[in-house]
Design a protein around this motif. Structure first.
Motif, PDB file in Angstrom:
ATOM      1  N   GLU A 154       0.870  -1.174   0.000  1.00  0.00           N
ATOM      2  CA  GLU A 154       0.000   0.000   0.000  1.00  0.00           C
ATOM      3  C   GLU A 154       0.908   1.226   0.000  1.00  0.00           C
ATOM      4  OE1 GLU A 154      -3.374  -2.112   2.881  1.00  0.00           O
ATOM      5  OE2 GLU A 154      -2.115  -0.482   3.648  1.00  0.00           O
ATOM      6  N   ASP A 157      -5.921  -1.962  -6.837  1.00  0.00           N
ATOM      7  CA  ASP A 157      -7.012  -2.585  -6.094  1.00  0.00           C
ATOM      8  C   ASP A 157      -7.987  -1.501  -5.629  1.00  0.00           C
ATOM      9  OD1 ASP A 157      -8.535  -4.532  -4.944  1.00  0.00           O
ATOM     10  OD2 ASP A 157      -7.320  -4.705  -3.129  1.00  0.00           O
ATOM     11  N   THR A 158      -7.479  -0.547  -4.831  1.00  0.00           N
ATOM     12  CA  THR A 158      -8.318   0.570  -4.374  1.00  0.00           C
ATOM     13  C   THR A 158      -7.480   1.836  -4.310  1.00  0.00           C
ATOM     14  OG1 THR A 158      -7.830   0.054  -2.050  1.00  0.00           O
ATOM     15  CG2 THR A 158      -9.849  -0.882  -2.986  1.00  0.00           C
ATOM     16  N   ILE A 204      -7.689   5.660  -2.150  1.00  0.00           N
ATOM     17  CA  ILE A 204      -8.397   6.428  -1.121  1.00  0.00           C
ATOM     18  C   ILE A 204      -7.678   7.748  -0.865  1.00  0.00           C
ATOM     19  CG2 ILE A 204      -9.225   4.335   0.035  1.00  0.00           C
ATOM     20  CD1 ILE A 204      -7.102   4.910   2.227  1.00  0.00           C
ATOM     21  N   TYR A 247      -5.409   6.155 -13.472  1.00  0.00           N
ATOM     22  CA  TYR A 247      -6.052   4.903 -13.856  1.00  0.00           C
ATOM     23  C   TYR A 247      -5.787   4.561 -15.316  1.00  0.00           C
ATOM     24  CZ  TYR A 247      -8.738   4.032  -9.575  1.00  0.00           C
ATOM     25  OH  TYR A 247      -9.094   3.729  -8.279  1.00  0.00           O
ATOM     26  N   ASN A 286      -3.658   0.964  -3.176  1.00  0.00           N
ATOM     27  CA  ASN A 286      -3.449  -0.405  -2.710  1.00  0.00           C
ATOM     28  C   ASN A 286      -3.365  -1.330  -3.915  1.00  0.00           C
ATOM     29  OD1 ASN A 286      -3.750   0.577  -0.108  1.00  0.00           O
ATOM     30  ND2 ASN A 286      -5.942   0.135  -0.055  1.00  0.00           N
ATOM     31  N   TYR A 288     -10.354   8.800   3.933  1.00  0.00           N
ATOM     32  CA  TYR A 288     -11.408   8.027   3.274  1.00  0.00           C
ATOM     33  C   TYR A 288     -12.533   8.905   2.720  1.00  0.00           C
ATOM     34  CZ  TYR A 288      -9.085   3.991   5.292  1.00  0.00           C
ATOM     35  OH  TYR A 288      -8.150   3.048   5.634  1.00  0.00           O
TER      36      TYR A 288
END
Length: 477
Positions: free
Chosen positions: A166, A226-227, A229, A215, A240, A199
């Motif tokens: 991460e 994955d994610t 935030i 992205y 992550n 968050y």
């Protein structure tokens, strides 16, 4: 070998055309024949042949793609991989002796990492290379080779480590003058970003166009996020990555850092992975989730048949507790890194462990037995991903082999407790050099080279007079 023009002509005549599947790979091919076809299919003009140096900076050469596929030899001076972050060279000391001839080291392309460079205006590709001597031997102090060495040590014992990094980073206003502090950028609302946005979806949306480019650039290279935030800091984000092979994941972090910086520059912003870029704001970490599977069965060796914790799981944690302070220089490699490691924050300054306890250095997240893992929360985002993964996995493996026992898990907050880690660069270097089991796994040539570089960086830092010294010492002492 498929010919792009021939396939196009056949398609124009209405014939059924099916390109080989590998041509559609966003990342990686098997061999040079496929590489040639892959480059031609995309009309790639240039290719960047890169490899990480000790700081994780991409070093290498750019060349026409036709030259790349013509069996050309790639080489770089050995000195490139022995320099400090400021471009200086360490003095001979201890086991480190600077090579007088500064001979060439060869770049050996790993074709499984071949991908496009989506931010370039001309069709460009990139490939990560391993560093080898002229006779083909691995260069022992190369960061990618150090991680390969650690993974190979696991394999000797029938084990394979699995990791999921991460990475936290800050977006900051462009700042060409290093004498001025960094400031958070202005988002789409037109207002400077404040802290306390952990968050927050609105915090992420402040930079939606920039994040879209992250992205898109990532997808173009076959990199999987994955994610994403917004973290607690002002303009601080976290990405992550999905779990997998340590070398593949280190490659991804290496590429993600380039990608994020390029996306930020496109929007007239800096992305920084400094551990502590802004005073009074949280630092940036590179948390590493780690588990170990059996090469024979593929099962997680941290869990037994009935789902219970195994001795291997406890010994892995024991190894982290005992040896991570000695490997800290690989997880917190700069003077600035130690500004992040302070009491009373979300950053661990201890060697404690606990279940879902974010104040400990080694957190065991809640999971089912098959996903049992240990999160190392100490590394900072300025660390070279190859070396951070190598250090953490090496400490865990030493614990397994030595059968180190952990202490009792912490059930309360321990981030106010006594600091159990080195407080600065020189102390960390000394501990690093004295840990014999770690040196065995990481390799003596790497340990001596990295220690010499870190000492030289400290001496360079000591030449700089800080604003604090001018403010409090100038007229008071």
């Amino acid at each position: 070998m498929p010919d792009r023009k021939k396939l196009a002509r056949r398609a124009g005549r209405g014939e059924s055309v099916r390109a080989p599947a590998f041509l559609k790979n966003l990342r990686g091919v098997k061999d040079w024949k496929q590489a040639t076809a892959w480059l031609e299919w995309r009309s790639i003009e240039d290719i960047e042949c890169i490899t990480p140096d000790q700081a994780g900076v991409a070093r290498g050469k750019m060349m026409p793609s036709k030259k790349f596929t013509s069996n050309t030899s790639l080489a770089l001076p050995s000195a490139v991989f022995m320099t400090t972050i400021s471009g200086e060279y360490p003095e001979n000391s201890g086991d480190f002796v600077y090579p007088e001839d500064d001979g060439d080291l060869k770049l050996l392309p790993d074709l499984s990492t071949l991908s496009s460079v989506p931010w370039e205006s001309d069709p460009t590709a990139q490939v990560i290379c391993d560093l080898v001597h002229q006779d083909g031997r691995d260069v022992a102090f190369s960061p990618r080779n150090v991680l390969k060495r650690v993974v190979a040590e696991y394999a000797k014992h029938g084990l394979k480590p699995i990791v999921a990094p991460e990475i936290e980073f800050y977006l900051v206003d462009k700042n060409p003058d290093p004498d001025y502090p960094l400031t958070p950028p202005v988002g789409r609302s037109g207002r400077p970003i404040g802290g306390g946005q952990g968050y927050s979806i609105a915090g992420v949306n402040e930079f939606d166009e920039l994040i879209d480019d992250i992205y898109h650039f990532s997808e173009g290279q076959g990199l999987e996020i994955d994610t994403l935030i917004h973290e607690e800091g002002a303009g601080q984000l976290e990405i992550n990555l999905r779990h997998g092979d340590p070398i593949e994941l280190a490659d991804q972090v290496f590429m993600f850092k380039r990608t994020i910086r390029e996306a930020a520059l496109k929007h007239d912003t800096y992305a920084t992975f400094m551990a502590k870029p802004i005073q009074n704001q949280p630092g940036s970490a590179m948390h590493i989730h780690q588990s170990v599977v059996s090469l024979e069965t593929g099962n997680n060796v941290f869990s037994g048949k009935d789902g219970e914790e195994t001795d291997t799981f406890r010994h892995f944690i024991g190894g982290l507790q005992r040896h991570i302070p000695n490997a800290l220089i690989m997880l917190a490699p700069y003077v600035n890194s130690y500004r992040r490691l302070t009491q009373g924050t979300a950053v661990p300054v201890n060697t404690r462990w606990g279940y879902d306890n974010r104040t400990t250095a080694f957190r065991v997240p809640r999971s089912d037995p098959a996903a049992r893992r240990v999160e190392n929360r100490i590394p900072s985002s300025d660390a070279n991903p190859y070396l951070a993964l190598a250090a953490s996995l090496a400490c865990g493996l030493v614990g397994i082999l030595e059968k180190n026992s952990p202490d009792s898990p912490a059930g309360t907050a321990v981030n106010q407790d006594e600091i159990e880690l080195p407080r600065g660069l020189l102390e960390a270097v000394a501990l690093f050099e004295d840990d014999a089991p770690l040196k065995d796994i990481l390799g003596a040539p790497f340990v001596s080279t990295f220690a010499a570089i870190k000492r030289a960086e400290f001496e360079t830092f000591m030449k700089v007079i800080s604003p604090w010294e001018r403010e409090y010492l100038l007229l008071n002492v």
